[in-house]
Design an enzyme around this catalytic site. Structure first.
Site, short mmCIF file in Angstrom:
data_model
loop_
_atom_site.label_atom_id
_atom_site.label_comp_id
_atom_site.label_asym_id
_atom_site.label_seq_id
_atom_site.Cartn_x
_atom_site.Cartn_y
_atom_site.Cartn_z
CB THR A 12 -1.10 -0.24 1.81
OG1 THR A 12 -1.53 -1.10 1.13
CG2 THR A 12 -1.62 1.37 1.41
CB SER A 54 2.65 -8.46 0.97
OG SER A 54 1.00 -8.05 1.93
CB THR A 85 0.17 -3.89 6.32
OG1 THR A 85 -1.03 -4.29 5.78
CG2 THR A 85 0.78 -2.81 6.32
CG ASP A 86 -2.55 -7.34 3.07
OD1 ASP A 86 -3.17 -6.39 4.34
OD2 ASP A 86 -3.17 -7.13 2.11
N1 ASP Z 1 -2.85 -4.88 -0.17
C1 ASP Z 1 -1.71 -4.56 0.41
C2 ASP Z 1 -0.09 -5.63 1.04
O1 ASP Z 1 0.10 -6.50 1.37
C3 ASP Z 1 -2.07 -4.59 2.31
C4 ASP Z 1 -1.06 -2.63 3.00
O2 ASP Z 1 -0.05 -3.02 1.90
O3 ASP Z 1 -2.02 -2.29 3.85
O4 ASP Z 1 -0.10 -5.72 0.08
#
Ligand code: ASP
Length: 336
Positions: A12, A54, A85-86
């Protein structure tokens, strides 16, 4: 001034709005343009390793991160890896096993809102990550929402808010207050890190629900070398009324050399298989281990690392219970 390498992998933090939803498009160099004041903290160079959500990060990408860290290790004083973050907690755990004993900081960070948004946690998280990467905090950590979390202990516990990560069964390594790092705990390290560059990805995870079909167990154990079962409470396997209960299925497969690790789907405090009759007999079964206070993310990454090193089950069992990077505290396991 410390020299820090920024390694971009997507997420993100690097995402932009597209017709199909947010997608990682910004390069690590473009991320740096959003935090010009960083030049007052450290000298940064950047590199774009991947640009993925991710959700698409796989073990082979962890190995690319390891090779990148290894190739550039001597040129920099610290490293920041931006990541979605995932699955960041899985990557943080994996790097903790694949890059052991680093005297230099290797810091993962990301954000819940893209860096180009008016309201975003990207800039604070990224700047904080550089502060930690230019400090003398060794080893793998995850920096998010002003917290410094040990790589083996991070878990994503909120899907929307900025406080996305928690440290599970372990205190924070430090916090950031108004841009000042307050370190609480320093990880131990060696003179040089040990890099590992192979993994065995034949590791699966089964989360039990009441009434789980035991055919699922067979399916997963047939195709994998190790299975982690997230059971209930302190741990155990259901017996139901089947002729062949879960325990028998597990026993048959461990006799054929598979490893089974029991853990809990309860977030805090870990497993203790010996407490109830549904877990007790598992404790006496060779090839069946328990994760105690380890996170599921750490158990997954540790098994992939161990099974990449050895096919010998006794050695794999020994390695699983040998603490690495603060991943396992309880029960106190005597160290060699
Ligand atoms: N879908 C995103 C990822 O994990 C979520 C994030 O980065 O907060 O790449």
């Amino acid at each position: 001034m410390k020299r820090v390498l920024l390694i971009g992998t997507g997420g993100t933090i690097a995402s932009q709005v597209t017709e199909d939803g947010l997608a990682p498009e910004l390069t690590s160099r473009q991320l740096l343009e959003h935090i010009p004041a960083i030049s007052g903290i450290c000298r940064v160079e950047s590199l774009q390793l991947l640009n993925l959500d991710s959700t698409d990060i796989a073990p082979r990408h962890w190995l690319r991160m390891v090779r990148c860290l290894k190739n550039h290790y001597d040129e920099y004083d610290g490293f920041v890896i931006t990541h979605g973050t995932d699955t960041m907690a899985y990557t943080a755990a994996a790097l903790s096993y694949l890059v052991q004993g680093s005297p230099k900081p290797i810091v993962l960070t990301g954000a819940q809102k893209p860096i180009g948004f008016d309201t975003t946690d990207s800039k604070v998280n990224l700047t904080d990550a550089f502060r930690v990467a230019s400090s003398d905090m060794p080893g793998i950590s995850l920096v998010f929402n002003s917290k410094v979390i040990l790589g083996t202990r991070a878990q994503k516990t909120r899907s929307h808010s900025f406080a996305a990560f928690s440290s599970i069964n372990y205190p924070l390594l430090g916090v950031l207050r108004e841009g000042v790092l307050l370190p609480y705990i320093r990880q131990s390290y060696t003179e040089r890190p040990t890099f590992y560059e192979q993994l065995n990805t034949k590791v699966a995870l089964l989360k039990l629900i009441p009434g789980t079909d035991r055919a699922l167990l067979n399916f997963l154990l047939e195709r994998n070398d190790a299975l982690i079962i997230e059971s209930f409470g302190v741990g155990g396997l259901p017996r139901y009324n089947h002729r062949e209960d879960f325990f028998e299925v597990v026993r048959r497969w461990v006799e054929r050399g598979r490893l089974v690790v029991l853990t809990t789907q309860v977030q805090n405090e870990g497993s203790d298989l010996g407490v109830y009759h549904v877990g007790h007999r598992l404790k006496q079964t060779p090839g069946v281990l328990e994760a105690y206070d380890m996170t599921t993310e750490a158990a997954v990454a540790k098994l992939m690392w161990i099974l990449g090193l050895t096919a010998d089950r006794a050695e794999a069992e020994r390695l699983f219970y040998a603490p690495v990077a603060g991943d396992l505290l309880w029960p106190a396991v005597p160290q060699e």
